[in-house]
Every structure is written in C-alpha cells, then in structure tokens.
Enzyme design. Structure first.
Site, PDB file in Angstrom:
ATOM      1  N   LYS A 103       3.641   1.297  16.344  1.00  0.00           N
ATOM      2  CA  LYS A 103       4.747   1.163  15.402  1.00  0.00           C
ATOM      3  C   LYS A 103       4.830   2.375  14.485  1.00  0.00           C
ATOM      4  O   LYS A 103       5.903   2.886  14.208  1.00  0.00           O
ATOM      5  CB  LYS A 103       4.535  -0.102  14.580  1.00  0.00           C
ATOM      6  N   GLN A 104       3.700   2.796  13.992  1.00  0.00           N
ATOM      7  CA  GLN A 104       3.675   3.916  13.058  1.00  0.00           C
ATOM      8  C   GLN A 104       2.326   4.601  13.190  1.00  0.00           C
ATOM      9  O   GLN A 104       1.376   4.015  13.691  1.00  0.00           O
ATOM     10  CB  GLN A 104       3.868   3.439  11.630  1.00  0.00           C
ATOM     11  N   TRP A 141       0.835  -1.219   0.000  1.00  0.00           N
ATOM     12  CA  TRP A 141       0.000   0.000   0.000  1.00  0.00           C
ATOM     13  C   TRP A 141       0.862   1.259   0.000  1.00  0.00           C
ATOM     14  O   TRP A 141       0.383   2.346  -0.269  1.00  0.00           O
ATOM     15  CB  TRP A 141      -0.999   0.017   1.158  1.00  0.00           C
ATOM     16  N   ASP A 142       2.148   1.087   0.267  1.00  0.00           N
ATOM     17  CA  ASP A 142       3.094   2.201   0.235  1.00  0.00           C
ATOM     18  C   ASP A 142       2.983   2.998  -1.058  1.00  0.00           C
ATOM     19  O   ASP A 142       3.128   4.222  -1.060  1.00  0.00           O
ATOM     20  CB  ASP A 142       4.541   1.676   0.316  1.00  0.00           C
ATOM     21  N   GLU A 192       0.971  -1.955  13.156  1.00  0.00           N
ATOM     22  CA  GLU A 192       1.009  -3.429  13.147  1.00  0.00           C
ATOM     23  C   GLU A 192       1.420  -4.011  14.501  1.00  0.00           C
ATOM     24  O   GLU A 192       1.583  -5.221  14.624  1.00  0.00           O
ATOM     25  CB  GLU A 192       1.924  -3.920  12.026  1.00  0.00           C
TER      26      GLU A 192
END
Lengths: 694, 694
Positions: free
Chosen positions: A601-602, A358-359, A489
């Site tokens: 995580k992000q 998806w980046d 995640e």
C-alpha cells in the site's frame, strides 16, 4: 495524460466549470481554515445536489461509541470525532419568491478562485433562475488568522431587471449532522438559540462531554455599496436561526450581505463569557469592514508565506501543487495552540475523525520545523509527553508492563480510539515515529532542556515497550517481533516486519546514545534521570542484547531486506500486471486477495530507508528501491512522497519528479477518486519533504 | 474437584436448588425441542430476575444487516439469525390479586427434572408469596416429536387455604426480542392477533423476508382433575394475547391449566392454511389429553434411544453426560426435514445465529450416520450440494474463479453470513470438512449414486478451490497456502497452516481417487462427469503436482508437524504456566496478546491427526500430541473431544477419559462459564465421537 480539473496558476486554484453533481469534490479543495476553525467550501445559499456541509473546531470532539461486529478484548470504548457544528455560513435567498438554488438554475458563467497567497475564496456566478430572471452572485470569504473565532463573507446579489423582490435570510443552520457517525446519533444538542435582527447565536452542548460551543453571526446590508437599514422578521424554518429581510431591487442594483460569524468554544473561553465575546468580536469586525478585514488577513498570510513558500520555476503544475499543500497545512494547524494537533483531513472532511495519527510525527513535524518557530514542533512533542501516562496504560491494556508505553494509533487525549485489532494492537511502529520526531527536533534545535526533561522519558518508555514486545526465538537464536502490521497495511499480523524490527533496534540504540550524551553533558541530570526512571545497568544491557541480536530478515540472493517473514513466498507479480480496471485494488479486490498479494500500500522497507538513509549505502538503497517499488500501489497518500525522496537519492530525477507530482497533486488531480471525503492534509507534509529533502 | 450443579442420575438432569439470580443458566440446560421447534427452559409464569425467554423455529431466520467497524470488500450484507418468536408458553397467574413471581416468593422447596428417556421436563415448587400464602405449582411439559408444531404444558396450582382467588391468563407474549441483534431492531412484526376464550393466535411476519409464522395456544381447565368450564375476559396487557379466567379455590384444591401451543410456519405450510392447521391440531391435542400426548411422545423417544443410546456402566457422571449430549442433539435436529441443519446452540440460545457452521460436517455427521437412517446424513450433504452454486459465487467474491467453490463459514442458504475477514475469508479449511463428511458418508453407506450425481461435483469444485488458492513459492520450491486461519482461531492470517495444507492435499487426492473409482465402476458415468465438469488431464495433472509438492511444515528436531510457518519462533511456555486467574485467556487477555502467545484454542495439527489418523504412525501421533497438548487451552467446545479420541489412540486411557468428561460435561458443569448463552450443541456430536471412536 491526466486532465487537470482546476486551472493551472502559480498562486490560485481556479474552477471555471460548473458541474452540479460534482461540487462535493470541490467543496474539499476550496476548504478554508485558520488552524482553530475551518470549513468545507460549501455554497452559502441553498443547494439541492450532493454536498457535505462541514464546519469544525479543532479540539472539539464527540466520543462516538465504538462499533464493531465482533468485540475483541482491548478495544477502546469510543472514537473521538471532531464535531460538525451548526453552519454559520448559511444565507438563504429568494428572488421573486423563488428559492435561489444553483442546482435549479441555468448557470451562464461560473468562476471560483482560491487565492492562496491572500487566503481568500471568491465565487462569481451569472445565472438564470427557472423564471429566466438573470442574477449575478458574487461571494468572497475567508477565515481570519488574526481573529481566530471569526470567518467573513461578503455576498453580493446583482439583478438586471426592475422591481426584483429579494428576500434574504442570513442564518445558522442547526440541521447538521456528522456523516461519519457510528450509531447515527447526533453529536451535539442545542441548549439555547437567539435570533434578533442582524444577530444569531446558537449555544450547543457536545453530548456526553464538557464541551460547549456557541455558533454566531452578525450581518450588515449594503445596496450599491451604501449601508442601509432594513427591517427584520423571524425565520420560519425551525432549523435556520436568523431573521429575514426584504429588498426591492432595480436594474443593476447590487445588494451586499456582509456577514461575519464563527464559533467560540469552551476549550478557549469561559462558557459564561461566550455572549460577551461574540458581541465584542462581531461588532468590532463589522465596524472594521470587509475590505480592512481582508487586508489584515492578507498581511497575516504574507507572513506565513515569507517563512514557508517554496518557489519552483518553470513548472506551474508543481508550483501550484506545492503551494496548495503548504496553504492547507497552514489552514489546518498553525502551532499557536499547544493543545491542538493535525487531523489527517484537517477541516476538509470527517473521515478519520480529525484526530491524531502517526502522520503528525512522521510527515508533519519536519514541515513545521522547517517553516515555523521551533516551539510549534515542541508543542506537538509536548502533547505526546503529556500523554505518556496514557500510553503506558495503553501498553498495559494489551498486556505489556514494566513502564512500557504504546502510543495510540489514533487519539485526541492519549486514549486509543481505533478499533481494528490488526491496526490498533499491531501497527506498533508508530512508537518509533515519535522517537524519530524527537530526534529531528533535537537535531534541529539542540534543545537540551526538552531532551532532558521530557524527551528522554518518552524514549525510555518506548524502549521499554520494545523490550517487552520482542521475544527470543530459540529456533532462530534471534529476538523476534511477532504479530505486527507494518506501514504497509496490506499485510496484517505478520512476523518480523523489517521496518518495525529495525525501528525498534534504532529506538533502543538512540535512547542509549541520548542517555550517554546527557551523561557527558550533565552528570547530575543523568543521575537524576536514571533514578527517576528506575533504570539500571541490567535493563540497558538487555536493550543492548536486543540491538545486537534482533532478527532483520534479509535475502542474500536478492540483496534486499525482506519486508516480513514469508514475503518472498508470495506470487511476486509486479503491480503493472494488475489490469487497469482493477485499480485501486482496495476498491476492487476482496481484503483476502489483497492480503495474499505481494502488493504494498505504501512504503514499508522503503519507509525505513527514508528514516535511516544514512545507515545504508546507495547500493543497498538502489536494490531495495528497485525490488519494492515494482509491488507498490501507492494507495496510501503517504507513499509517493517517500518514493520521491528516495528516487532523488539514487539520482533518478525523472522518477523523483513523477512521485513528487503524484504526491503534491494527489488531491488537486484526485488520483484515488476520493477527494469528496476531504483532502489528505497530513500527507501534504510529505509532499513538502519530497521537495525540500528530495 | 468440580462441584456438579445438577444431581447425578443416569437418565435425568435434576435441579433441586433454587437460586433466583442464576435460573438463566438452567434455562439453557432445560431447553426442549423436537428438531423443528424448540425453547429455552423458561418458567411459564412471570419471573422478574435474569432470564432469556427463547422460542425458535428451525429454518425461520431474519437477515440482520451486517455490523462492522471498518468495512472490508467482500463482507456479506447480512447475518442470518433464527428468530426469537412470540412466547406461547406464557401463563400469567395471580393469587389473591398478587402476581405469581418466584423471584418475589419464598421458595420452600424446588425440584426440576429433565427426563431424557421420556423427553419431558417437570418442575415442582412449594412457595409462600409475600402474603405468606402457601402455594404449590407443578408444571410438566414437552415438545411433541410426532406433532412437530406442538408443545404441551400441564400446569397445576394447588392451594392450602380456603377462598383463594386465582386468576389465570394463558397467553402469547409478543413482547419478545432477539438479544443478539446488530441494530437493536425487531426481527418480526405482528400482522394480526386473535384471542377468544381459550384460544390465542398471533400471526407475524419476519421483517424483510417472505417468512410468516403463527404462534398459537389453546387451553383447558381442570379442577381436581375434572374438566370445568370457565368464563373468559380479554387480557388487559397489550403484549399478552389471551383471555383471563378466575377461579375460587379451597384447601387442597388443584387447578390444572392444560395448554397446548406452538407454531406453524410458511416454510412448511401455506399461509392461508395457518388457522385451519391450528384449529385442527390444537383441538385434536386437547381431545387426546395430556397423558396420552405424553405417552405418545415417550414412545417416540424410546425409538430414538433404541438407535442411539450409549451405555456406560459404573460411571454415572459419564452416563448422564453422554445421554445429555445425545438427547440435545436429537432435540435440535432429527433429519426429518431435508431443508434444516444444526445450529451451534440449537434452540438453547441465540449466539451464532442458529445457522450452519463447519461443525455440522466435522462433528455432527458422524453422530447422525451412527444413530439414524443414512438419509439424514445424506440430507445434510445434499444441502451443501444444493448450495454449490452459492459456494462458487462465494469463491468468486474473494477473487477465485474457474469453478472454485468456497463453502461459507456461516450460512443458512449458501450465502456467507460471517464478517470477520480473518474468519470469513481465511478459515478455508471448512471446505475440507465437507469433503471429509462425503468420505464418511460414502464409506458408511457405499451410496454410489450420491457420489456419482452429487458428491463428485462438490469434490471437484472444492479441489478447484485449492488449486486456485495455492501459489508456488520460488524460494521454497513448494506450493504454499498463504494467509489462512486454521482451526486454532488464536492464530490469524498465518502462512502454511499444516492442517489446512494437509487437508487441501487430501481433498485433491480423494477427488482423484473417487474419480478413478467411478471410472472403474462405470465408464460411461465417468465420461459424463468429465464432460459435464469440463475436466481434463491437464487440470488433474496440476492437482497431482500440488499433491506431490505442497509445503507441509515439519520440524526434524522436534519430530512434529509445525502448526504454521513461524509457530516455533514463539515464546513456547506451556499453558500450565498461565496463572489460574487469567483463564480462560479469551476473557482475560487482549486479542493481541493471545495472537502472540503459543496458546491453541482447539485442536489444530491434532485435528488433522483426528481426521487422517491412518495416515500416520502412533509414534508420530504421540510426539505431535505431546508437543501440542501442552499449549492447548481448549477454549473452544470442539477441542476436548478430539483430544479424547487421540489420547485413546495412544492408549492414554486416563487422559482420554478426562477429556471425554470435559467434552461431554462441558455444559452440565459449565467449564467456560457461559451456558447462560446456550449449550454447545454441535460439540455434543464430538462427545459422542469420543466415546464411540475413542
């Protein structure tokens, strides 16, 4: 304060320290590519310390049979992985019968420069071998933008004594394997190989596929810049395809090996034409000569920079970093070939297989929209359009029907490749990123035709997915989305991830709006879309019900959206309480401990604020930013850039800068101690966003 | 109505239909064992259709290197798997130079009986081979309870013509591999093999271990029941270790091959003594003769039945089933060896590696307590005591300290073997099952010494685990347990699984009670336990806080405990709405769909009602039973038995019976179409519980 490994320079990455055991890191940094072929920054000559030889062709992949401990129904059969090809760069050298190997030499001086403005890499080494013979080598190379099959090396050896016997074997090394192989199987096999005088060709077949490639090279020798003829004898090593030549050099003599080489592949060329193409291209390149080829390539790079350079004055660290990001994005993908896409590590490493995540939509489309002709972004979106049927199959595979489409987590041809249930089946927010990219493209280009003919079909199928994936909770009197993994995640299989739910709502809303926008513009087109897609009012009114009544977890007390149900039950200790020696937590903590922790995580809720910033007030952004930032460990490369943009929105310029530096210098300064695996190419799009949008 | 595959009989399992392609199912049913060694019900002669040759020695295992797609920190290095050993049962036969192979014969009549009362299996087959020669074979065999290394076969061949050339090769087949091997590697290697006349010995080493085994056999021939001498010639096949003999038979002649064989292993015997033991045991067995050996074994079985038989009058289906369960439990484990434990499939299949799960404590300890000397249950508990240090290491491994112990999900020596994060790290309720088994043992035996010296240490370490694993939720003002998998493995990584939380509370409470019980009984002992375990009042008062204030999800509206946070948000369609052709769902639905569904693999909240029945009213049981039963798909073998016991508690005798039949005939009637993989041995303990406790 972080020490910079490479010299700060506005246009170049310069390595002036030689550390034999650490060259594997620099191999990633000094990678070269032209969007079609690419390679890690390996030394041409033998090197007996840690290294990962890597040469890749975009779009040429092996179906690596899935490896899991416990099979779950719905897992894909294979993971597509770009193939590590025979190495055309190899030049074996021996000096007075001793193999040249930097790892066995005393390095007197060392300098390597990646010139990003001009797109070349040059290495100069002065060394003494184990017989105390002083030698200078100088290698300058690039991958040609204009000649997309071709790389060029100009390799010079200078000696400082008389009667030095130099034996040179420019060749193709076929003893190359993908490191990231599930079953330790070879990905390709040699069909035929040829070495004759200054020419080498190896034809290979990607196993269990229709892909064929030919690796080739051709050389020319010069002594003291004068072309010379040489005699050739066959390589004695089975895995080095090429011919040896011997030279006797005297003090200050300089031998130049001018080597052109690369790959032709069956995606682009007829297999029967491989040899003709090789003959023509290599011959032409040799004729053109190194200096002309280099100049031609510098011209191409200047065109690239003309449209994409970002100038940061008075801050060389950031200037170097942003150019490094832009440079690698351009090396990885240039949009010329509508079949290709962007792998998370480009040509710099094998992790993640080199295929599409998806980046691309979430972090790269804005960069290419902003720096290239809009056809590039359109090509990327058209790839998803062409894979819509597979996305519908993919949704069926997990039990969702009625035209629902779930785009794969990882794919090369529309088929899912990933095999962790918590990601593959559950990280469904990726669907929304595709809708986001369509929105960005449409807003940027106003390309009605794409919307009417392709985009709207994707949007309808994605909306159908959300409709099938929600269920109604009687307890909450709300629509809910259960069992998902959000962008963070470090939470798996959670209920009502705010980002996912909000994105679903937005997708449905955007689709309805675009449908009516089309209706306003072109009644007939609208009618045909309705008909072709079997849409009816009931379906749309169901979408509206979901939009109106989807559960969006919210804490009144904290004035924040809640990342997912139950998040606030955690032991909410800020991340700065984690002892330094336990960071990054994903290298130090059990997976269980990470999941139970509040650490993010992000960007997750904040990813939503990034995508939907105009839906919320600055005050809302501020309180969510303040709450979530403290738990965020930024162990994904996609985190810092979003935080940078948002910090800038709330006018925290210092923080915005800090995150920008972290995002843009992630690889140059190796924040996460992992660059030997390759660079974070797709997140480089994020760095660009944080400077342009932030 | 389910058709019974095997003839209904109170004491025997009888197969009178021959279906060449389906013998692999019956191989599981007709498995034989003595708690030490065991084997699937393979034919002795060659058989060219589906089969799984299986011979196993309890406690002899291979460390099969972990295979996962994506490594998570904390995963174990290996999965212990019992080794499929060289097959001592093999008898290759040829009649007039044609290999005897039922798959290539016309079977005129076929009968196989597993006599559970007497512990033997007999097969009688009348057949015509491809040359239309009629032959009768009759094989009777058993594994000796008294001689634990030894199995016995009496194999008869009868011919109906003159001058029939019969060639016999009794042997050890070394061409055996574990089917369930992660990397397709052999688990053992032959060190030496010997075949001399009527004797065969193969010594093998379990790879990367200290285990050695010797497989052996010795034979005797009889014609028309008279011992005869024969000449021997070496086997021509490399993988069949033994010597051939030839016979010429005439009409109605009957050749008997009396073969004794089995295994000695380095867990029980000195490696240097292997040959002496084999010599002595096989010689002695041959001397004793088949009939005497058989009688001796019948006597042993009669002792077993004396203590464990359950008589169900007027219901042959249930009578046969409960005996089948009791029989296999005794074949798998007899409690004689304190080093051994109970694998989920016993010696009947390789799935789950044959090592220890929570099944032992939750489902088998009650059976052995009820039918054997209490030392058997004590041995099982002592194994866990001896592995306490490893359980403490295991907890540390996932980040829990201060003396917390987490017993492994799967283990042979106390080290964790399982490698799915959602199970390994999260299915922590297994700890409570061990405390439950201690409680059952103490209540049954009143064995203070075990409690004081071993049991209490386990209880303290388990309590410490719960203390470390809970956290305090400020939002709920409660202690919570986040990120677990309950007994229902169709939910992963959920918060506040009621069964887990309630079990944790109970463990803490039970430990405190046992401590004070010890104090009342023996002040000095109590003091020394406190001291030895570094217990103090603060720790115990922390436990009490958790007991008092742990979150136990409850719905007032429905008057039920909620399986886990968020369960009621699901689309609560009862399981009978699932189309028949989609059952079992684990073979038909994606893992994602299963997780999102409300369907329950096995008793979860109801497992709590089973363990803690006296904590709740019948009314509470009734409403929880009614609510959860409708969503339960019983796709674990451990589900029906619990439902049977509980249905009986609420006086739903019909349902109790239905579940009992389902539990006890699970394998005989192959409910889940999977018996070819082996029988559900540990759940047989559950069947026994449902008849005895229900």
């Amino acid at each position: 304060m972080l020490k910079h490994k490479y010299v700060l320079d506005p246009w170049s990455i310069i390595e002036n320290q030689y550390d034999s055991s650490n060259m594997i890191d620099s191999e990633s940094i000094f990678s070269l590519g032209n969007g079609k072929i690419g390679q890690r920054g390996n030394f041409e000559e033998d090197f007996s310390n840690n290294q990962t030889i890597g040469n890749y062709i975009s779009g040429i992949y092996y179906r690596d049979k899935t490896k899991v401990g416990w099979w779950k129904k719905g897992y894909p059969e294979y993971f597509a992985k770009m193939v590590n090809c025979p190495n055309w760069n190899k030049i074996r050298i021996s000096i007075n019968n001793t193999l040249l190997d930097l790892n066995k030499c005393e390095v007197l001086s060392y300098n390597r420069e990646l010139n990003m403005k001009e797109g070349w890499c040059e290495r100069k080494v002065l060394l003494k071998n184990d017989k105390s013979e002083k030698i200078e080598i100088q290698s300058k190379k690039f991958i040609s933008i204009k000649r997309e099959n071709l790389g060029v090396i100009n390799y010079k050896i200078k000696v400082f004594e008389n009667n030095v016997k130099v034996e040179v074997l420019p060749c193709i090394d076929v003893n190359i394997r993908n490191n990231d192989s599930n079953w330790n199987e070879p990905f390709l096999e040699t069909i035929e190989s040829l070495s004759k005088n200054n020419l080498g060709i190896v034809k290979s077949n990607i196993i269990n596929s229709n892909f064929e490639i030919s690796t080739f090279f051709k050389t020319e020798y010069l002594i003291n810049n004068k072309k010379i003829n040489s005699s050739y004898s066959q390589s004695e090593s089975k895995h080095l395809i090429g011919c040896k030549s011997k030279f006797l050099l005297n003090t200050d003599d300089e031998l130049t090996i001018f080597k052109v080489g690369g790959y032709v592949n069956s995606n682009d060329s007829n297999k029967n034409e491989f040899n003709n193409i090789i003959e023509k291209e290599s011959e032409n390149a040799l004729k053109t000569g190194f200096n002309e080829l280099c100049k031609e390539n510098i011209d191409e790079w200047s065109k690239v920079w003309e449209h994409s350079d970002v100038i940061i004055e008075g801050d060389i660290k950031s200037q170097q970093a942003i150019r490094f990001n832009i440079f690698h994005l351009n090396q990885t993908f240039n949009g010329n070939d509508p079949k290709l896409n962007i792998g998370p590590k480009g040509f710099t490493g094998e992790k993640y297989g080199g295929v599409t995540y998806w980046d691309t939509e979430a972090f790269c489309v804005p960069f290419y929209l902003g720096t290239k002709h809009s056809s590039v972004a359109k090509n990327l979106l058209n790839q998803r359009y062409n894979q819509l049927d597979n996305a519908i199959k993919n949704a069926k595979n997990i039990g969702l029907n009625h035209g629902a489409a779930l785009y794969p987590m990882v794919t090369v041809n529309g088929e899912e490749c990933h095999n962790e249930w918590e990601i593959t089946f559950e990280e469904i927010h990726r669907n929304a990123a595709i809708a986001q990219a369509i929105k960005k493209y449409i807003n940027f280009t106003n390309d009605h035709n794409f919307l009417d003919d392709e985009g709207i079909k994707i949007l309808i199928a994605i909306s159908r997915f959300w409709k099938e994936r929600v269920n109604y909770s009687k307890v909450l009197n709300k629509y809910v989305i259960l069992g998902v993994t959000g962008p963070n995640e470090y939470e798996n299989n959670v209920d009502n991830n705010w980002y996912t739910n909000y994105s679903a709502k937005w997708c449905l809303d955007y689709t309805i709006n675009q449908l009516s926008e089309i209706g306003n513009r072109n009644v007939k087109k609208h009618e045909s879309i309705i008909k072709e897609n079997n849409l009816n009012n009931k379906e749309i009114s169901n979408w509206k019900k979901i939009i109106k009544n989807i559960h969006l977890p919210y804490s009144k007390d904290l004035n924040i959206f809640i990342q997912n149900d139950g998040f606030l039950n955690k032991d909410l200790q800020p991340a700065n309480k984690i002892p330094h020696n336990q960071r990054p937590i994903n290298q130090n903590w059990s997976w269980d401990r990470i999941l139970r922790s509040p650490y993010i995580k992000q960007a997750d809720v904040l990813q939503g604020f990034y995508f939907f910033e105009d839906h919320f007030t600055k005050k809302e952004l501020q309180s969510n930013f303040d709450f979530y930032e403290q738990f965020t460990v930024h162990e994904s490369s996609l985190s810092a850039c979003v935080h940078s943009v948002l910090a800038s929105s709330i006018n925290d310029i210092e923080k915005a800068y800090e995150y920008f530096v972290r995002a843009s210098r992630l690889d140059l300064d190796d924040y996460n101690k992992e660059i030997k695996q390759g660079l974070h190419i797709t997140s480089m799009g994020g760095s660009w966003m944080s400077i342009v949008e932030g």
